[in-house]
Scaffold this motif. Structure first.
Motif, PDB file in Angstrom:
ATOM      1  N   PHE A 195     113.725 -47.387 131.559  1.00 30.27           N
ATOM      2  CA  PHE A 195     114.917 -47.222 130.729  1.00 30.27           C
ATOM      3  C   PHE A 195     114.844 -48.113 129.490  1.00 30.27           C
ATOM      4  O   PHE A 195     115.064 -47.664 128.372  1.00 30.27           O
ATOM      5  N   TYR A 196     114.529 -49.392 129.676  1.00 33.99           N
ATOM      6  CA  TYR A 196     114.473 -50.318 128.540  1.00 33.99           C
ATOM      7  C   TYR A 196     113.371 -49.924 127.556  1.00 33.99           C
ATOM      8  O   TYR A 196     113.512 -50.100 126.362  1.00 33.99           O
ATOM      9  N   ARG A 197     112.293 -49.358 128.064  1.00 38.18           N
ATOM     10  CA  ARG A 197     111.189 -48.921 127.216  1.00 38.18           C
ATOM     11  C   ARG A 197     111.501 -47.577 126.557  1.00 38.18           C
ATOM     12  O   ARG A 197     111.421 -47.442 125.343  1.00 38.18           O
ATOM     13  N   GLU A 198     111.853 -46.569 127.346  1.00 36.60           N
ATOM     14  CA  GLU A 198     112.000 -45.206 126.838  1.00 36.60           C
ATOM     15  C   GLU A 198     113.312 -44.966 126.105  1.00 36.60           C
ATOM     16  O   GLU A 198     113.354 -44.202 125.144  1.00 36.60           O
ATOM     17  N   VAL A 199     114.389 -45.572 126.550  1.00 28.77           N
ATOM     18  CA  VAL A 199     115.695 -45.336 125.930  1.00 28.77           C
ATOM     19  C   VAL A 199     115.985 -46.351 124.834  1.00 28.77           C
ATOM     20  O   VAL A 199     116.384 -45.986 123.727  1.00 28.77           O
ATOM     21  N   ALA A 240     124.369 -43.819 115.257  1.00 33.33           N
ATOM     22  CA  ALA A 240     123.139 -43.054 115.452  1.00 33.33           C
ATOM     23  C   ALA A 240     122.393 -43.508 116.715  1.00 33.33           C
ATOM     24  O   ALA A 240     121.958 -42.674 117.522  1.00 33.33           O
ATOM     25  N   LEU A 241     122.244 -44.819 116.904  1.00 30.93           N
ATOM     26  CA  LEU A 241     121.514 -45.315 118.068  1.00 30.93           C
ATOM     27  C   LEU A 241     122.284 -45.075 119.355  1.00 30.93           C
ATOM     28  O   LEU A 241     121.690 -44.761 120.385  1.00 30.93           O
ATOM     29  N   TYR A 242     123.590 -45.206 119.319  1.00 31.30           N
ATOM     30  CA  TYR A 242     124.392 -44.931 120.506  1.00 31.30           C
ATOM     31  C   TYR A 242     124.155 -43.494 120.964  1.00 31.30           C
ATOM     32  O   TYR A 242     123.869 -43.244 122.134  1.00 31.30           O
ATOM     33  N   ASP A 243     124.248 -42.550 120.034  1.00 36.96           N
ATOM     34  CA  ASP A 243     124.009 -41.148 120.373  1.00 36.96           C
ATOM     35  C   ASP A 243     122.594 -40.931 120.894  1.00 36.96           C
ATOM     36  O   ASP A 243     122.378 -40.181 121.840  1.00 36.96           O
ATOM     37  N   GLU A 244     121.622 -41.605 120.286  1.00 31.15           N
ATOM     38  CA  GLU A 244     120.236 -41.481 120.730  1.00 31.15           C
ATOM     39  C   GLU A 244     120.066 -42.026 122.148  1.00 31.15           C
ATOM     40  O   GLU A 244     119.437 -41.394 122.999  1.00 31.15           O
ATOM     41  N   PHE A 245     120.632 -43.218 122.416  1.00 35.21           N
ATOM     42  CA  PHE A 245     120.528 -43.817 123.748  1.00 35.21           C
ATOM     43  C   PHE A 245     121.113 -42.888 124.807  1.00 35.21           C
ATOM     44  O   PHE A 245     120.520 -42.662 125.857  1.00 35.21           O
ATOM     45  N   VAL A 246     122.302 -42.343 124.525  1.00 33.98           N
ATOM     46  CA  VAL A 246     122.968 -41.463 125.484  1.00 33.98           C
ATOM     47  C   VAL A 246     122.154 -40.186 125.686  1.00 33.98           C
ATOM     48  O   VAL A 246     121.982 -39.716 126.816  1.00 33.98           O
ATOM     49  N   SER A 247     121.596 -39.643 124.607  1.00 34.59           N
ATOM     50  CA  SER A 247     120.797 -38.420 124.739  1.00 34.59           C
ATOM     51  C   SER A 247     119.525 -38.650 125.550  1.00 34.59           C
ATOM     52  O   SER A 247     118.991 -37.732 126.159  1.00 34.59           O
ATOM     53  N   LYS A 248     119.049 -39.903 125.604  1.00 37.47           N
ATOM     54  CA  LYS A 248     117.829 -40.237 126.354  1.00 37.47           C
ATOM     55  C   LYS A 248     118.117 -40.711 127.781  1.00 37.47           C
ATOM     56  O   LYS A 248     117.193 -41.022 128.513  1.00 37.47           O
ATOM     57  N   GLY A 249     119.396 -40.804 128.152  1.00 35.45           N
ATOM     58  CA  GLY A 249     119.694 -41.153 129.534  1.00 35.45           C
ATOM     59  C   GLY A 249     120.626 -42.318 129.763  1.00 35.45           C
ATOM     60  O   GLY A 249     120.983 -42.599 130.909  1.00 35.45           O
TER      61      GLY A 249
END
Length: 137
Positions: free
Chosen positions: A21-25, A88-97
């Motif tokens: 999670f810390y790596r991929e998200v 932008a990053l919040y949306d990206e984090f949520v979209s990645k899990g």
């Protein structure tokens, strides 16, 4: 004498899952990843994940590492250079899990802040200090 914070170690029942999670998200680069321990590249303060069983072994089975924990124990705060990047990053984090907790919003303390959770339920914030708006002159 003065002590300095050198690192933060997140305790986990599943190091591999949380490290992923810390790596991929979140985009952290892994510098060490072993079965019971992972460490990430980070300037300033070392960020690591360690298994609870390993910490129990290192501390003569201290109950703090063997008892089931409930509730929030810590929060990591991730600062962005601008409010736009927070959104932008919040949306990206949520979209990645990441689990959405509270979408970014302007807070009374002058930050744009959002909250998300990692796979073990730890809630973290992502924020930016809002630019000071110039009033009438």
């Amino acid at each position: 004498m003065k002590v300095q914070l050198e690192g933060i170690t997140v305790l986990s029942n599943d190091v591999s899952r949380l490290a992923s999670f810390y790596r991929e998200v979140l985009g952290f680069k892994t510098v060490v990843e072993e079965g019971h321990y992972a460490e990430f590249e980070n300037s300033g303060v070392r960020l690591a994940i360690c298994s609870k069983p390993l910490m129990a072994d290192n501390t003569n089975d201290h109950p703090s590492f063997t008892e089931e924990h409930k509730g929030q124990a810590f929060e990591l705060n991730f600062q962005c250079p601008s409010p736009e990047e927070v959104y932008a990053l919040y949306d990206e984090f949520v979209s990645k899990g990441a689990t959405a907790i509270t979408a970014p919003q302007l807070k009374a303390w002058g930050h744009t802040t959002g909250f998300f959770a990692d796979p073990e339920g730890n809630i973290h914030s992502i924020f930016a200090i809002n630019p000071i708006e110039a009033g009438p002159q």
